[in-house]
Write a protein that holds these residues in place. Sequence first.
Motif, short mmCIF file in Angstrom:
data_model
loop_
_atom_site.label_atom_id
_atom_site.label_comp_id
_atom_site.label_asym_id
_atom_site.label_seq_id
_atom_site.Cartn_x
_atom_site.Cartn_y
_atom_site.Cartn_z
N GLU A 149 0.73 -1.08 -0.14
CA GLU A 149 -0.02 0.03 -0.13
C GLU A 149 0.86 1.27 0.05
OE1 GLU A 149 0.44 -1.67 4.23
OE2 GLU A 149 -0.12 -2.46 2.44
N VAL A 150 2.09 1.17 0.28
CA VAL A 150 2.99 2.20 0.12
C VAL A 150 3.46 2.52 -1.40
CG1 VAL A 150 5.34 3.25 0.76
CG2 VAL A 150 4.01 2.09 2.45
N ARG A 151 2.79 3.44 -2.11
CA ARG A 151 3.09 3.59 -3.36
C ARG A 151 3.85 4.80 -4.01
NH1 ARG A 151 -0.75 0.32 -6.08
NH2 ARG A 151 -2.66 -0.51 -4.58
N THR A 152 3.95 5.91 -3.15
CA THR A 152 4.88 6.82 -3.48
C THR A 152 6.08 7.20 -2.66
OG1 THR A 152 3.54 8.38 -2.31
CG2 THR A 152 2.78 8.10 -4.47
N VAL A 153 6.73 8.02 -2.97
CA VAL A 153 7.99 8.12 -1.87
C VAL A 153 7.33 8.96 -0.71
CG1 VAL A 153 9.99 9.75 -1.67
CG2 VAL A 153 9.67 8.53 -3.90
N GLY A 154 6.34 10.00 -0.78
CA GLY A 154 5.76 10.30 0.26
C GLY A 154 5.10 9.34 1.19
N ASP A 155 4.54 8.41 0.57
CA ASP A 155 3.96 7.34 1.53
C ASP A 155 5.17 6.50 2.07
OD1 ASP A 155 1.29 7.95 0.08
OD2 ASP A 155 1.52 6.20 -1.13
N CYS A 156 6.12 6.53 1.48
CA CYS A 156 7.25 5.56 1.88
C CYS A 156 7.74 6.22 3.21
CB CYS A 156 8.33 5.51 1.10
SG CYS A 156 9.57 4.09 1.58
N ILE A 157 8.12 7.59 3.18
CA ILE A 157 8.44 8.57 4.20
C ILE A 157 7.45 8.41 5.35
CG2 ILE A 157 9.31 10.91 4.93
CD1 ILE A 157 11.17 9.16 2.93
N ILE A 158 6.22 8.64 5.11
CA ILE A 158 5.51 8.48 6.30
C ILE A 158 5.51 7.30 7.07
CG2 ILE A 158 2.91 8.54 6.86
CD1 ILE A 158 2.57 10.68 4.35
N TRP A 159 5.51 6.19 6.26
CA TRP A 159 5.59 4.65 6.68
C TRP A 159 6.81 4.56 7.58
CZ3 TRP A 159 8.86 0.80 5.11
CH2 TRP A 159 8.87 -0.53 5.72
N LEU A 160 7.80 4.99 7.15
CA LEU A 160 9.25 4.80 7.73
C LEU A 160 9.26 5.51 8.96
CD1 LEU A 160 11.71 4.99 4.90
CD2 LEU A 160 11.66 3.46 6.53
N ALA A 161 8.82 6.68 8.86
CA ALA A 161 8.60 7.46 10.16
C ALA A 161 7.95 6.97 11.44
CB ALA A 161 8.01 9.06 9.82
N GLY A 162 7.29 5.81 11.03
CA GLY A 162 6.37 5.29 11.97
C GLY A 162 7.07 4.23 12.49
N GLN A 163 8.11 3.85 11.97
CA GLN A 163 9.09 2.58 12.12
C GLN A 163 9.77 2.67 13.57
OE1 GLN A 163 8.24 -0.29 10.28
NE2 GLN A 163 6.80 1.19 9.85
N SER A 164 9.96 3.74 13.88
CA SER A 164 10.98 4.08 15.21
C SER A 164 11.00 5.30 15.63
CB SER A 164 12.34 3.34 14.97
OG SER A 164 13.09 4.27 14.42
N VAL A 165 11.27 5.53 16.98
CA VAL A 165 11.43 7.05 17.34
C VAL A 165 12.44 7.69 16.51
CG1 VAL A 165 12.03 8.50 19.24
CG2 VAL A 165 10.58 6.51 19.62
N GLU A 166 13.41 7.09 16.05
CA GLU A 166 14.55 7.69 15.34
C GLU A 166 14.32 7.92 14.07
OE1 GLU A 166 16.04 5.25 18.83
OE2 GLU A 166 14.87 4.66 17.24
N HIS A 167 13.43 7.26 13.64
CA HIS A 167 13.03 7.41 12.01
C HIS A 167 12.11 8.41 11.93
CE1 HIS A 167 14.51 3.44 11.25
NE2 HIS A 167 14.61 3.58 9.95
N GLY A 168 11.24 8.51 12.90
CA GLY A 168 10.13 9.73 13.23
C GLY A 168 10.85 11.21 13.23
N ALA A 169 11.96 10.93 14.15
CA ALA A 169 12.69 12.39 14.44
C ALA A 169 13.50 12.92 13.26
CB ALA A 169 13.81 12.25 15.41
#
Length: 83
Positions: free
Chosen positions: A25-45
Motif C-alpha cells: 500500500e506504500v506507493r509513493t515516495v511520500g507514502d514511504c517516508i510517512i510509513w518509515l517515520a512510524g517505524q521507530s522514534v529515530e525514524h520519526g525524528a
Amino acid sequence: MKLLYFASVREAVGLSDEERDVPNEVRTVGDCIIWLAGQSVEHGAALGGQSRLRFALDHNMVTADAMLGDAQELAIFPPVTGG
C-alpha cells in the motif's frame, strides 16, 4: 528496498542504509517516508519534516509524489545549505 540516509538524516536514524520490505500500500515516495517515520522514534525524528527533505529514486532526483514502482533504492537527503 534499499534505503540510504545522508547527513543529519543518517545521524538521527543511526544508520547509513538499511533494507526494508515496503508494504504494497506504500506507493509513493511520500507514502514511504510517512510509513518509515512510524517505524521507530529515530525514524520519526529524522523524517517527520517531509517537506524539507529531498529524494533520489534509483539515482534520479524525484519529488515526494513520485511513484515507487519497481525502484530498488531510495536515498533521503536533508536540505542542503551553503554558499
